[in-house]
Scaffold this active site. Structure first.
Site, PDB file in Angstrom:
ATOM      1  N   TRP A   1      12.137 -60.583  -2.205  1.00  0.00           N
ATOM      2  CA  TRP A   1      12.246 -61.840  -2.939  1.00  0.00           C
ATOM      3  C   TRP A   1      11.207 -61.928  -4.042  1.00  0.00           C
ATOM      4  CZ3 TRP A   1      16.733 -63.620  -3.004  1.00  0.00           C
ATOM      5  CH2 TRP A   1      17.550 -63.529  -1.881  1.00  0.00           C
TER       6      TRP A   1
ATOM      7  N   ASP B   1       6.861 -69.466  -3.472  1.00  0.00           N
ATOM      8  CA  ASP B   1       8.257 -69.570  -3.034  1.00  0.00           C
ATOM      9  C   ASP B   1       8.219 -69.810  -1.524  1.00  0.00           C
ATOM     10  OD1 ASP B   1      10.845 -69.179  -2.140  1.00  0.00           O
ATOM     11  OD2 ASP B   1      11.112 -67.218  -3.089  1.00  0.00           O
TER      12      ASP B   1
ATOM     13  N   LYS C   1      17.783 -73.204   4.716  1.00  0.00           N
ATOM     14  CA  LYS C   1      17.118 -72.645   5.905  1.00  0.00           C
ATOM     15  C   LYS C   1      16.467 -73.771   6.717  1.00  0.00           C
ATOM     16  CE  LYS C   1      16.479 -68.755   2.909  1.00  0.00           C
ATOM     17  NZ  LYS C   1      17.524 -67.821   3.339  1.00  0.00           N
TER      18      LYS C   1
END
Ligand SMILES: Cc1ncc(COP(=O)(O)O)c(C=O)c1O
Length: 361
Positions: free
Chosen positions: A102, A173, A197
């Site tokens: 990511w 993030d 999530k």
């Protein structure tokens, strides 16, 4: 209906009571005779929903007044671009930590707008992955910001401390870790997380940004990619993802009822501890991650006999344990254990894994 425990990495398992509340309110929100899906985003009822959602998030994470909270569309992936577009200002460089897939995607996107300085990266030693030490790195005033991924969802690695970055704004993030621990918001310039999530279902992305971090943008920056536009319009410049925003509000109420983010943190640690203990005490299973860098949200693991992976996944599914396939890029298995996964689900998984190992040793 069989109790299914869904360990997938996102969209992911949500608390049953939250889903039930959404179901009860689906066709008639609070006697309005209308679904939230049908309301105008400018309607006073929806305005009440969004204001309450922001208020609860501010309360749960103790977000100070000089931070804006935005509810955007475009997923976390849009933030890979919006961060450099809006935070660079006159500067040309940004510092990044390459901790996994990511952060790599974020760096590649940022490289379109800035010189990306990779200050540290993940290492592999004897088949075990280690996060780099992100303290004492050469961060300078030339860097517009310092970017890192709090929790690498795919590899299951998490930073358990905050780096010192001086005056350089820290950007994180937190897509797979927001609400799983208390945050000292004033240590950050910007935090973002898409919802699917820990915050509900896909569609809305939360951005928490300190007011002085938002810099003038280039003339060509598309309107929707300007934080200032969303700040000036309370995230309603265009039609926002209204239902995802509402559902996020339900999730936040639920977190509050559970006792808040400190309780979430204890639960996340407790749940993953069970699984890591099994991985460490059983030759049949391995964790590919150094103990200090293990995630409290995503637990990857492998079998000593990889040939049994198919049988493991099939039998797990029959037992009501689904979504355990590792990310297609790394293989193996991964159990994602977000806020909505009850402890009973992890207990059941651990029991299943013990039995499977016993039968196949
Ligand atoms: C840490 C992290 N960042 C970014 C993303 C991308 O999120 P989205 O699909 O909302 O763009 C994900 C998705 O799983 C993620 O786990």
């Amino acid at each position: 209906m069989q109790n299914i425990y869904n360990f997938s990495a996102g969209p992911a398992m949500l608390p049953k009571v939250v889903l039930q509340q959404a179901q009860e309110e689906l066709c008639d929100w609070h006697g309005t005779g209308m679904s939230v899906m049908e309301m105008s985003h400018r309607d006073k009822d929806f305005t009440a929903i969004r204001e309450k959602t922001e208020h609860t998030l501010r309360e749960l994470l103790a977000i100070p007044k000089h931070y804006h909270v935005l509810f955007l569309s475009g997923g976390a992936t849009s933030q890979f671009a919006m961060v450099p577009m809006n935070l660079l200002g006159n500067k040309k460089k940004a510092a990044y930590i390459h901790s996994g897939q990511w952060s790599k995607k974020a760096m590649e996107e940022a490289a379109r707008y800035a010189a990306v300085d990779v200050l540290a990266q993940v290492e592999q030693r004897n088949g075990i992955h280690h996060l780099p030490n992100i303290n004492d790195l050469p961060v300078t005033d030339e860097h517009a910001y310092f970017y890192y991924t709090d929790n690498e969802t795919i590899s299951g690695m998490q930073f358990h401390y905050l780096p010192q970055t001086g005056n350089v704004p820290l950007v994180s993030d937190m897509t797979s870790s927001i609400l799983s621990k208390p945050l000292d918001i004033e240590r950050y310039g910007l935090i973002y997380a898409s919802a699917q999530k820990n915050l509900g279902h896909a569609g809305v992305t939360v951005v928490i940004v300190r007011d002085d971090c938002v810099k003038p943008v280039q003339e060509y920056t598309p309107t929707m990619f300007r934080y200032q536009i969303h700040i000036d319009n309370q995230s309603c410049y265009n039609t926002p993802p209204t239902y995802a925003w509402y559902f996020l509000g339900l999730m936040l109420d639920w977190v509050k009822q559970q006792g808040g983010v400190s309780v979430m943190q204890q639960q996340c640690q407790q749940k993953t501890k069970r699984l890591y203990e099994l991985l460490d005490n059983h030759d049949f299973y391995q964790s590919p991650i150094a103990p200090a860098d293990r995630s409290h949200l995503n637990v990857p693991f492998t079998l000593a006999k990889p040939v049994l992976e198919g049988a493991f996944l099939e039998q797990a599914k029959q037992a009501g344990l689904v979504g355990l396939t590792g990310h297609r890029s790394v293989g193996g298995m991964r159990a994602s254990i977000y806020l909505g996964m009850p402890e009973a689900g992890v207990k059941k998984l651990v029991e299943f894994m013990q039995n499977f190992a016993e039968k196949n040793k």
